[in-house]
Design a protein around this motif. Structure first.
Motif, mmCIF file in Angstrom:
data_model
loop_
_atom_site.group_PDB
_atom_site.id
_atom_site.type_symbol
_atom_site.label_atom_id
_atom_site.label_comp_id
_atom_site.label_asym_id
_atom_site.label_seq_id
_atom_site.Cartn_x
_atom_site.Cartn_y
_atom_site.Cartn_z
ATOM 1 N N LEU A 127 3.397 5.148 -0.646
ATOM 2 C CA LEU A 127 4.529 4.670 -1.462
ATOM 3 C C LEU A 127 4.559 5.373 -2.820
ATOM 4 O O LEU A 127 5.627 5.764 -3.307
ATOM 5 C CB LEU A 127 4.367 3.156 -1.640
ATOM 6 N N SER A 128 3.390 5.561 -3.421
ATOM 7 C CA SER A 128 3.396 6.183 -4.753
ATOM 8 C C SER A 128 3.783 7.661 -4.677
ATOM 9 O O SER A 128 4.385 8.191 -5.605
ATOM 10 C CB SER A 128 2.085 5.968 -5.496
ATOM 11 N N GLN A 129 3.494 8.316 -3.564
ATOM 12 C CA GLN A 129 3.971 9.706 -3.421
ATOM 13 C C GLN A 129 5.499 9.733 -3.324
ATOM 14 O O GLN A 129 6.142 10.631 -3.873
ATOM 15 C CB GLN A 129 3.347 10.380 -2.197
ATOM 16 N N PHE A 130 6.081 8.751 -2.647
ATOM 17 C CA PHE A 130 7.549 8.668 -2.597
ATOM 18 C C PHE A 130 8.108 8.494 -4.013
ATOM 19 O O PHE A 130 9.071 9.157 -4.398
ATOM 20 C CB PHE A 130 8.003 7.535 -1.664
ATOM 21 N N ILE A 131 7.483 7.599 -4.780
ATOM 22 C CA ILE A 131 7.974 7.348 -6.143
ATOM 23 C C ILE A 131 7.847 8.620 -6.991
ATOM 24 O O ILE A 131 8.746 8.977 -7.743
ATOM 25 C CB ILE A 131 7.229 6.154 -6.765
ATOM 26 N N ASP A 132 6.738 9.342 -6.813
ATOM 27 C CA ASP A 132 6.509 10.540 -7.629
ATOM 28 C C ASP A 132 7.425 11.704 -7.252
ATOM 29 O O ASP A 132 7.803 12.490 -8.113
ATOM 30 C CB ASP A 132 5.043 10.994 -7.506
ATOM 31 N N TYR A 133 7.751 11.860 -5.984
ATOM 32 C CA TYR A 133 8.407 13.101 -5.544
ATOM 33 C C TYR A 133 9.843 12.932 -5.050
ATOM 34 O O TYR A 133 10.505 13.927 -4.751
ATOM 35 C CB TYR A 133 7.583 13.779 -4.437
ATOM 36 N N ALA A 134 10.353 11.678 -4.917
ATOM 37 C CA ALA A 134 11.672 11.502 -4.284
ATOM 38 C C ALA A 134 12.817 11.964 -5.179
ATOM 39 O O ALA A 134 13.836 12.443 -4.682
ATOM 40 C CB ALA A 134 11.877 10.047 -3.890
ATOM 41 N N GLY A 135 12.687 11.771 -6.480
ATOM 42 C CA GLY A 135 13.793 12.122 -7.378
ATOM 43 C C GLY A 135 14.920 11.105 -7.355
ATOM 44 O O GLY A 135 15.917 11.255 -8.058
ATOM 45 N N VAL A 136 14.803 10.061 -6.535
ATOM 46 C CA VAL A 136 15.787 8.965 -6.476
ATOM 47 C C VAL A 136 15.005 7.646 -6.419
ATOM 48 O O VAL A 136 13.801 7.653 -6.114
ATOM 49 C CB VAL A 136 16.712 9.086 -5.227
ATOM 50 N N PRO A 137 15.663 6.510 -6.702
ATOM 51 C CA PRO A 137 14.948 5.219 -6.644
ATOM 52 C C PRO A 137 14.353 4.932 -5.259
ATOM 53 O O PRO A 137 14.927 5.328 -4.243
ATOM 54 C CB PRO A 137 16.038 4.206 -6.989
ATOM 55 N N VAL A 138 13.218 4.253 -5.282
ATOM 56 C CA VAL A 138 12.479 3.933 -4.044
ATOM 57 C C VAL A 138 12.309 2.417 -3.927
ATOM 58 O O VAL A 138 11.920 1.755 -4.892
ATOM 59 C CB VAL A 138 11.092 4.621 -4.053
ATOM 60 N N VAL A 139 12.604 1.903 -2.749
ATOM 61 C CA VAL A 139 12.424 0.475 -2.467
ATOM 62 C C VAL A 139 11.332 0.332 -1.419
ATOM 63 O O VAL A 139 11.383 0.988 -0.372
ATOM 64 C CB VAL A 139 13.737 -0.149 -1.918
ATOM 65 N N SER A 140 10.346 -0.536 -1.696
ATOM 66 C CA SER A 140 9.306 -0.809 -0.702
ATOM 67 C C SER A 140 9.863 -1.733 0.376
ATOM 68 O O SER A 140 10.376 -2.806 0.081
ATOM 69 C CB SER A 140 8.110 -1.488 -1.368
ATOM 70 N N MET A 141 9.746 -1.294 1.613
ATOM 71 C CA MET A 141 10.147 -2.152 2.740
ATOM 72 C C MET A 141 8.897 -2.688 3.456
ATOM 73 O O MET A 141 8.921 -2.967 4.636
ATOM 74 C CB MET A 141 11.023 -1.355 3.713
ATOM 75 N N GLU A 142 7.833 -2.859 2.729
ATOM 76 C CA GLU A 142 6.471 -3.289 3.024
ATOM 77 C C GLU A 142 5.549 -2.099 2.910
ATOM 78 O O GLU A 142 5.539 -1.198 3.737
ATOM 79 C CB GLU A 142 6.268 -3.983 4.381
ATOM 80 N N GLY A 143 4.772 -2.151 1.835
ATOM 81 C CA GLY A 143 3.772 -1.125 1.592
ATOM 82 C C GLY A 143 2.433 -1.556 2.160
ATOM 83 O O GLY A 143 2.356 -2.440 3.023
ATOM 84 N N ALA A 144 1.358 -0.959 1.651
ATOM 85 C CA ALA A 144 0.020 -1.302 2.123
ATOM 86 C C ALA A 144 -0.457 -2.630 1.550
ATOM 87 O O ALA A 144 -1.268 -3.329 2.162
ATOM 88 C CB ALA A 144 -0.946 -0.184 1.745
ATOM 89 N N THR A 145 0.040 -2.993 0.379
ATOM 90 C CA THR A 145 -0.497 -4.186 -0.298
ATOM 91 C C THR A 145 0.552 -5.238 -0.648
ATOM 92 O O THR A 145 0.188 -6.327 -1.085
ATOM 93 C CB THR A 145 -1.189 -3.788 -1.618
ATOM 94 N N ARG A 146 1.834 -4.922 -0.484
ATOM 95 C CA ARG A 146 2.881 -5.884 -0.867
ATOM 96 C C ARG A 146 4.084 -5.770 0.062
ATOM 97 O O ARG A 146 4.341 -4.695 0.600
ATOM 98 C CB ARG A 146 3.393 -5.608 -2.281
ATOM 99 N N HIS A 147 4.842 -6.874 0.149
ATOM 100 C CA HIS A 147 6.118 -6.869 0.884
ATOM 101 C C HIS A 147 7.146 -7.608 0.007
ATOM 102 O O HIS A 147 7.530 -8.740 0.289
ATOM 103 C CB HIS A 147 5.928 -7.549 2.236
#
Ligand SMILES: NCCC[C@H](NC(=O)CCC(=O)O)C(=O)O
Ligand SMILES: NC(=O)OP(=O)(O)O
Length: 316
Positions: A127-147
């Motif tokens: 998830l944090s790689q998505f946040i770092d490299y996406a260039g657009v907002p990221v929504v967690s649809m269930e990560g490793a530690t949170r939903h």
């Protein structure tokens, strides 16, 4: 709010509950916000509710949606840094993520705990790689530690069904044949701690959740005692955090049944679904009027829409 990965991204909990109820009154009132905007939903793991409710939420806002099951449809993606890619994974997240970001305005990502390395899971490596490299907002649809999309819907559901200002909410562990992540219980506790509800967590010894999520929340190891006077029973299985990813118990003595529900204050039964009948919870509870699991799942559409609305408003 740019990204949505935890309750900490929410500026004011009361306001977001009100925002969800506003959307519930007329979910098509904000179609202008998403016009000509696209959401891509990336799934590393299976889904029924998150996939459909998040797509529906985006469509309610006038957005276009594209869904990809990475584990089945795409190239297998490498996530380790600095590796020699001579194995079975043809593409690295370092290219895949910014490319996905070029095709859309918001990315939703589902990536469960892998249970190989606790530090990797608890640092939300994918998830944090998505946040770092996406260039657009990221929504967690269930990560490793949170939903968080689930927990937001859980909160709105409790607000809808509560009969007293400060209900007693009990999160109970229940048995399961497989090792399941801690994301749902971690996140539920994290959101409930932001309310003034009475929260009690009950589980067998060895199933303590990570201290960073639990804080000073009360643990009651006697499940029946925990159920006494409860207004909401939230059942969930999770694997051990301390013996990371291990199944320490499959004790059906922890299954939620009618006899235990009778100890409560006529409590409502909640579960994020999918739920294993007669393992997590007896048919008699799930099929009774006390179960609100379908209403809870229905609220996933509303709260996903509230999150996307906030992101669209803040990133115009
Ligand atoms: N998104 C809601 C729950 C997802 C997942 N459950 C599951 O994988 C259940 C699978 C099974 O029952 O075999 C979890 O616990 O985090
Ligand atoms: N509750 C939930 O997230 O369901 P899915 O795994 O089906 O999306």
């Amino acid at each position: 709010m740019r990204n949505f990965t935890s309750v900490k991204d929410i500026p004011d909990l009361k306001k977001v509950v009100d925002a969800a109820f506003e959307i519930k009154k007329d979910r098509f009132a904000f179609q202008h916000l998403g016009k000509n905007k696209t959401m891509v939903l990336i799934f590393f793991n299976p889904s029924l509710r998150t996939r459909l409710s998040t797509q529906k939420a985006a469509m309610n806002l006038g957005m276009n949606t594209m869904v990809m099951n990475v584990s089945e449809d795409g190239w297998q993606l490498e996530s380790e840094l600095g590796v020699v890619m001579d194995g079975d994974k043809p593409e690295h997240l370092l290219e895949a993520i910014p490319v996905i970001g070029k095709y859309c305005d918001v990315i939703g990502v589902r990536s469960f705990a892998k249970f190989q390395n606790r530090d990797d899971d608890y640092s939300e490596k994918i998830l944090s790689q998505f946040i770092d490299y996406a260039g657009v907002p990221v929504v967690s649809m269930e990560g490793a530690t949170r939903h968080p999309l689930q927990s937001y819907a859980d909160l709105v559901t409790i607000e809808e069904f509560k009969k007293k200002e400060r209900p007693k909410v009990v999160l109970t562990w229940a048995p399961h044949p497989r090792a399941l992540p801690q994301a749902v219980p971690n996140s539920f506790v994290e959101w409930m701690r932001e309310t003034d509800y009475e929260l009690v967590v009950t589980h067998p010894e060895g199933y303590e959740l990570a201290p960073e999520f639990m804080g000073d929340v009360k643990v009651e190891y006697d499940q029946k005692k925990a159920f006494e006077g409860a207004d909401f029973i939230y059942a969930k299985n999770w694997a051990s955090y301390s013996s990371y990813g291990q199944i320490l118990s499959k004790d059906f003595g922890w299954t939620v049944n009618e006899e235990k529900m009778a100890l409560t204050n006529d409590a409502r039964f909640m579960h994020c679904l999918p739920v294993r009948r007669n393992v997590i919870v007896a048919d008699g509870v799930l099929d009774s009027p006390s179960s609100i699991v379908v209403e809870q799942a229905a609220n996933r559409e509303i709260t996903a829409q509230a999150v996307l609305k906030m992101i669209l408003e803040n990133n115009r």
